[in-house]
Motif scaffolding. Structure first.
Motif, PDB file in Angstrom:
ATOM      1  N   LEU A   1      -3.444  -2.633  -9.360  1.00  0.00           N
ATOM      2  CA  LEU A   1      -2.230  -3.193  -9.948  1.00  0.00           C
ATOM      3  C   LEU A   1      -2.517  -3.588 -11.388  1.00  0.00           C
ATOM      4  CD1 LEU A   1       0.635  -4.542  -9.793  1.00  0.00           C
ATOM      5  CD2 LEU A   1      -0.531  -6.566  -8.845  1.00  0.00           C
TER       6      LEU A   1
ATOM      7  N   LEU B   1       4.481   4.408 -10.348  1.00  0.00           N
ATOM      8  CA  LEU B   1       3.698   4.359  -9.120  1.00  0.00           C
ATOM      9  C   LEU B   1       3.098   5.735  -8.880  1.00  0.00           C
ATOM     10  CD1 LEU B   1       2.761   3.143  -6.401  1.00  0.00           C
ATOM     11  CD2 LEU B   1       4.993   3.786  -5.470  1.00  0.00           C
TER      12      LEU B   1
ATOM     13  N   VAL C   1       8.181   0.802 -14.350  1.00  0.00           N
ATOM     14  CA  VAL C   1       7.117   0.910 -13.354  1.00  0.00           C
ATOM     15  C   VAL C   1       6.768   2.376 -13.175  1.00  0.00           C
ATOM     16  CG1 VAL C   1       6.517   0.631 -10.910  1.00  0.00           C
ATOM     17  CG2 VAL C   1       7.804  -1.164 -12.089  1.00  0.00           C
TER      18      VAL C   1
ATOM     19  N   LEU D   1       5.977  -1.940  -3.825  1.00  0.00           N
ATOM     20  CA  LEU D   1       5.067  -1.005  -4.484  1.00  0.00           C
ATOM     21  C   LEU D   1       3.680  -0.923  -3.863  1.00  0.00           C
ATOM     22  CD1 LEU D   1       5.985  -1.961  -8.163  1.00  0.00           C
ATOM     23  CD2 LEU D   1       6.665   0.131  -6.958  1.00  0.00           C
TER      24      LEU D   1
ATOM     25  N   ARG E   1      -3.055   3.762  -4.169  1.00  0.00           N
ATOM     26  CA  ARG E   1      -1.932   3.644  -5.102  1.00  0.00           C
ATOM     27  C   ARG E   1      -2.335   3.001  -6.426  1.00  0.00           C
ATOM     28  NH1 ARG E   1       3.251   1.606  -1.462  1.00  0.00           N
ATOM     29  NH2 ARG E   1       2.924   3.056   0.294  1.00  0.00           N
TER      30      ARG E   1
ATOM     31  N   VAL F   1      -0.396   1.145  -9.402  1.00  0.00           N
ATOM     32  CA  VAL F   1       0.880   0.514  -9.750  1.00  0.00           C
ATOM     33  C   VAL F   1       0.774   0.000 -11.175  1.00  0.00           C
ATOM     34  CG1 VAL F   1       2.525  -1.310  -9.202  1.00  0.00           C
ATOM     35  CG2 VAL F   1       1.285  -0.140  -7.348  1.00  0.00           C
TER      36      VAL F   1
END
Length: 205
Positions: free
Chosen positions: A117, A198, A196, A44, A144, A146
């Motif tokens: 994250l 993303l 999850v 990820l 990103r 996550v």
């Protein structure tokens, strides 16, 4: 009211810190569970870069990300969680910065990140849409986000559709998938919704 709620939450997590790592997916003391979480993060996170572990707790995922070569900053409201996270990083001979702060309103002075994250944190903030906008502001272009979330049998948490619908316009959902059936992540079979999401920052809109 928001200040009182924040104080209550901090006190709660300070008290929980002593037993938080007893959960197999928190402490990651089982090598198989640890390896599966490490594998998921490799899948990820970007191959390199600066990562904000938001609501980092005792730092288990911070350690995994740092071991994979990322520059990691862990943020949590609980001083007791952070104390244990610092001990965990030191035991692993890793340089990880940890700071105390509100995951729902992280300061922009933190700079920018290649990835944010968050595991089981978005459900606990009072305004997820505002929080997601704030998180997006901390990401570089193509950075990103996550999010590992769930809706538990106790009736608390978030459904995947609610996370997806709360994403700001400049965050594009790349993938969303269930991890409920992954016994290797949890150390036991789970039947509630765990997933999850993303997303990537696609530029201001």
């Amino acid at each position: 009211m928001a200040e009182k709620r924040g104080h209550r939450m901090k006190s709660y997590w300070d008290e929980e810190a002593s037993v938080y790592d007893d959960a197999p997916d928190h402490g990651l003391s089982d090598p198989g569970i640890r390896d599966r979480w490490a594998s998921l993060l490799r899948e990820l996170l970007p191959s390199a870069g600066r990562v904000l572990d938001i609501g980092c707790g005792t730092g288990s995922l911070s350690v995994l990300a740092a071991e994979q070569g990322h520059e990691v900053l862990g943020l949590d409201s609980s001083s007791e969680m952070l104390r244990r996270a610092k001990q965990k990083a030191a035991s692993a001979n890793l340089k990880i910065d940890f700071i105390q702060g509100d995951a729902g309103a992280p300061p922009t002075s933190l700079g920018s990140f290649d990835a944010i994250l968050g595991r089981h944190i978005l459900w606990a903030v009072p305004d997820r849409a505002t929080t997601l906008r704030r998180w997006a502001e901390l990401l570089v272009d193509s950075g990103r986000l996550v999010m590992i979330e769930g809706f538990w049998s106790t009736g608390v948490g978030l459904r995947k559709k609610h996370v997806l619908s709360a994403l700001p316009p400049n965050m594009l959902a790349l993938r969303s998938f269930s991890i409920s059936g992954e016994r290797a992540l949890w150390g036991r079979a789970v039947t509630d919704e765990r997933f999850v999401v993303l997303a990537v920052r696609s530029g201001d809109q």
